[in-house]
Design a protein around this motif. Structure first.
Motif, PDB file in Angstrom:
ATOM      1  N   ARG A 334       0.812  -1.220   0.000  1.00 54.17           N
ATOM      2  CA  ARG A 334       0.000   0.000   0.000  1.00 54.17           C
ATOM      3  C   ARG A 334       0.841   1.262   0.000  1.00 54.17           C
ATOM      4  O   ARG A 334       0.314   2.356  -0.197  1.00 54.17           O
ATOM      5  CB  ARG A 334      -0.927   0.021   1.216  1.00 54.17           C
ATOM      6  CG  ARG A 334      -2.091  -0.943   1.146  1.00 54.17           C
ATOM      7  CD  ARG A 334      -3.023  -0.784   2.343  1.00 54.17           C
ATOM      8  NE  ARG A 334      -2.411  -1.287   3.567  1.00 54.17           N
ATOM      9  CZ  ARG A 334      -2.024  -0.524   4.568  1.00 54.17           C
ATOM     10  NH1 ARG A 334      -2.137   0.780   4.499  1.00 54.17           N
ATOM     11  NH2 ARG A 334      -1.503  -1.060   5.664  1.00 54.17           N
ATOM     12  N   ALA A 335       2.143   1.137   0.258  1.00 53.25           N
ATOM     13  CA  ALA A 335       2.975   2.329   0.372  1.00 53.25           C
ATOM     14  C   ALA A 335       4.361   2.074  -0.191  1.00 53.25           C
ATOM     15  O   ALA A 335       4.914   0.975  -0.058  1.00 53.25           O
ATOM     16  CB  ALA A 335       3.075   2.763   1.839  1.00 53.25           C
ATOM     17  N   ASP A 336       4.922   3.092  -0.826  1.00 54.41           N
ATOM     18  CA  ASP A 336       6.305   3.072  -1.260  1.00 54.41           C
ATOM     19  C   ASP A 336       7.198   3.207  -0.031  1.00 54.41           C
ATOM     20  O   ASP A 336       6.916   4.017   0.868  1.00 54.41           O
ATOM     21  CB  ASP A 336       6.565   4.239  -2.220  1.00 54.41           C
ATOM     22  CG  ASP A 336       8.041   4.418  -2.517  1.00 54.41           C
ATOM     23  OD1 ASP A 336       8.574   3.626  -3.310  1.00 54.41           O
ATOM     24  OD2 ASP A 336       8.656   5.346  -1.933  1.00 54.41           O
ATOM     25  N   LEU A 337       8.285   2.441   0.004  1.00 59.92           N
ATOM     26  CA  LEU A 337       9.102   2.380   1.203  1.00 59.92           C
ATOM     27  C   LEU A 337       9.642   3.754   1.605  1.00 59.92           C
ATOM     28  O   LEU A 337       9.448   4.205   2.737  1.00 59.92           O
ATOM     29  CB  LEU A 337      10.253   1.389   0.987  1.00 59.92           C
ATOM     30  CG  LEU A 337      11.110   1.017   2.210  1.00 59.92           C
ATOM     31  CD1 LEU A 337      11.659  -0.384   2.052  1.00 59.92           C
ATOM     32  CD2 LEU A 337      12.264   1.989   2.408  1.00 59.92           C
ATOM     33  N   ARG A 338      10.307   4.440   0.719  1.00 60.54           N
ATOM     34  CA  ARG A 338      10.906   5.729   1.068  1.00 60.54           C
ATOM     35  C   ARG A 338       9.840   6.771   1.409  1.00 60.54           C
ATOM     36  O   ARG A 338       9.987   7.536   2.363  1.00 60.54           O
ATOM     37  CB  ARG A 338      11.805   6.221  -0.062  1.00 60.54           C
ATOM     38  CG  ARG A 338      13.138   5.465  -0.143  1.00 60.54           C
ATOM     39  CD  ARG A 338      14.024   6.028  -1.237  1.00 60.54           C
ATOM     40  NE  ARG A 338      15.332   5.391  -1.206  1.00 60.54           N
ATOM     41  CZ  ARG A 338      16.371   5.799  -0.485  1.00 60.54           C
ATOM     42  NH1 ARG A 338      16.232   6.869   0.293  1.00 60.54           N
ATOM     43  NH2 ARG A 338      17.520   5.171  -0.510  1.00 60.54           N
ATOM     44  N   ALA A 339       8.782   6.814   0.632  1.00 60.69           N
ATOM     45  CA  ALA A 339       7.727   7.791   0.898  1.00 60.69           C
ATOM     46  C   ALA A 339       7.056   7.530   2.242  1.00 60.69           C
ATOM     47  O   ALA A 339       6.757   8.455   2.996  1.00 60.69           O
ATOM     48  CB  ALA A 339       6.691   7.762  -0.221  1.00 60.69           C
ATOM     49  N   ALA A 340       6.838   6.248   2.560  1.00 64.52           N
ATOM     50  CA  ALA A 340       6.172   5.904   3.819  1.00 64.52           C
ATOM     51  C   ALA A 340       7.026   6.288   5.012  1.00 64.52           C
ATOM     52  O   ALA A 340       6.522   6.801   6.017  1.00 64.52           O
ATOM     53  CB  ALA A 340       5.855   4.412   3.854  1.00 64.52           C
ATOM     54  N   PHE A 341       8.337   6.052   4.910  1.00 67.00           N
ATOM     55  CA  PHE A 341       9.196   6.404   6.034  1.00 67.00           C
ATOM     56  C   PHE A 341       9.395   7.915   6.146  1.00 67.00           C
ATOM     57  O   PHE A 341       9.571   8.448   7.232  1.00 67.00           O
ATOM     58  CB  PHE A 341      10.528   5.661   5.945  1.00 67.00           C
ATOM     59  CG  PHE A 341      10.459   4.283   6.540  1.00 67.00           C
ATOM     60  CD1 PHE A 341      10.689   4.073   7.887  1.00 67.00           C
ATOM     61  CD2 PHE A 341      10.115   3.185   5.761  1.00 67.00           C
ATOM     62  CE1 PHE A 341      10.598   2.807   8.443  1.00 67.00           C
ATOM     63  CE2 PHE A 341      10.021   1.919   6.305  1.00 67.00           C
ATOM     64  CZ  PHE A 341      10.261   1.722   7.653  1.00 67.00           C
ATOM     65  N   HIS A 342       9.335   8.616   5.015  1.00 70.31           N
ATOM     66  CA  HIS A 342       9.379  10.080   5.093  1.00 70.31           C
ATOM     67  C   HIS A 342       8.134  10.597   5.812  1.00 70.31           C
ATOM     68  O   HIS A 342       8.207  11.504   6.643  1.00 70.31           O
ATOM     69  CB  HIS A 342       9.469  10.697   3.701  1.00 70.31           C
ATOM     70  CG  HIS A 342       9.560  12.201   3.730  1.00 70.31           C
ATOM     71  ND1 HIS A 342      10.722  12.868   4.038  1.00 70.31           N
ATOM     72  CD2 HIS A 342       8.615  13.153   3.533  1.00 70.31           C
ATOM     73  CE1 HIS A 342      10.501  14.172   4.018  1.00 70.31           C
ATOM     74  NE2 HIS A 342       9.227  14.375   3.711  1.00 70.31           N
TER      75      HIS A 342
END
Length: 377
Positions: A334-342
């Motif tokens: 459901r989420a891109d890794l880098r975008a989610a952690f940002h």
């Protein structure tokens, strides 16, 4: 001159005959520890070749194959034979198999034998801890766990290792703690290299074991994505806070999560790719497709299997766990890794002591198109 602390004169009577159900890495290691401690141990294995190799060559060819096992450790594929005459049972199977294996064990269970369920996780759908799953199948058997910062290979090789033995303490256990299952299990497993500690907070210990795997995946993801030690330290510390809040909400103690089964296990699992959870996170952080991780081998990663159930349980009891939410969102696509952690890093600014109860808008904010983790469901 200070007088030395007097040694205790009492000790708990060990369980002399122990059945270990599950011949994976950790089951094999615990069986080796118990046999080294002088117990008569029978290890139940599903695979006949594994059982034969343990009995003949004193090695487990599938797990810890380079580690010599005690010569008197016996293995069998016969569940009834493994449990016959056992005074205590240690169950070490994947979280998804605890229910079915418990049902099988129930058919041959020795009367009044306590069971240490050494599987870490939360059952999908029910939200039950592993001892609770086992209890539904086994009935009113006394259940606990053995948990802590323990890599199986190091434990089996005899490197100094400490773990927590947790069982509920009833009225009789308070009156005579030396006869409690926790004390007797601790005595049964103690060797020159394996040191046991005792806890009566089974919920706190199990929550620590289940959640730390998810946090380890988060640390691996950040390491694989190229972030450094600051990031990992922050994830470990804030991840432990998530563990504390969930444990407390379910009746456990925050203090327990600062011990071996919480902070200790979390630190170990988040610090080395020997952990399958950390290793999976590193590979995903590097952009490796899930199907290609571990060279395409079907490796069971408990944090992956339990991320959704941890998050679901937390939502059910009203506990905010943004790191676990982030991992779950990335794992299920459901989420891109880098975008989610940002988005995780730009959540509202909060106070660290919960008593301050303070939250303010983060002036950085998430980039356009990136929802806060808890909203991206």
């Amino acid at each position: 001159m200070t007088s030395p602390v007097p040694l205790p004169r009492e000790t708990a009577a060990p369980y002399e005959r122990i059945a270990v159900i599950g011949a994976g890495a950790w089951g094999t290691a615990l069986a080796a520890v118990a046999a080294t401690a002088g117990r008569r141990v029978v290890l139940h294995a599903r695979n006949a070749e594994v059982a034969e190799a343990i009995n003949t060559h004193h090695r487990n060819p599938r797990y810890l194959s380079d580690v010599p096992l005690p010569a008197d450790l016996r293995a069998t594929t016969d569940m009834a034979a493994a449990l016959a005459g056992a005074e205590a049972v240690i169950m070490v199977v994947p979280s998804g198999a605890v229910r079915s294996v418990s049902a099988e064990v129930a058919r041959h269970m020795p009367r009044n034998a306590p069971v240490a369920v050494c599987t870490k996780g939360i059952e999908a759908g029910t939200g039950l801890l592993m001892t609770q799953v086992a209890e539904e199948e086994l009935g009113h058997t006394t259940l606990g766990t053995i948990s802590g910062p323990t890599f199986a290979r190091e434990t089996a090789l005899g490197h100094p290792t400490a773990a927590t033995v947790a069982f509920p303490f009833g009225y009789a256990d308070r009156l005579n703690p030396m006869q409690s299952p926790a004390a007797r299990f601790a005595s049964s497993m103690s060797t020159a290299s394996f040191r046991a500690y005792i806890s009566d907070d089974l919920v706190g210990v199990e929550i620590g074991g289940a959640v730390k795997n998810v946090i380890a995946i988060a640390c691996g993801m950040m390491t694989g994505a190229g972030f450094a030690e600051n990031t990992r330290a922050a994830l470990i510390t804030r991840g432990m806070d998530e563990m504390k809040m969930l444990a407390e909400a379910l009746g456990g103690r925050r203090e327990t999560v600062t011990g071996l089964s919480g902070a200790g296990d979390l630190t170990l699992t988040c610090s080395s790719t020997t952990s399958r959870n950390m290793s999976l996170g590193v590979q995903l952080g590097r952009g490796v497709a899930r199907a290609a991780c571990f060279d395409g081998k079907p490796v069971v990663v408990e944090g992956e299997a339990n991320a959704a159930s941890v998050v679901t349980l937390a939502r059910k009891v009203g506990v905010s766990m943004p790191i676990c939410e982030t991992v779950n969102a990335v794992l299920d696509g459901r989420a891109d890794l880098r975008a989610a952690f940002h988005a995780l890093w730009t959540q509202p600014i909060e106070s660290e002591p919960r008593a301050m109860d303070l939250s303010l808008a983060n002036p950085v904010g998430a980039p356009l198109g990136v929802l806060p983790v808890e909203a991206a469901q």
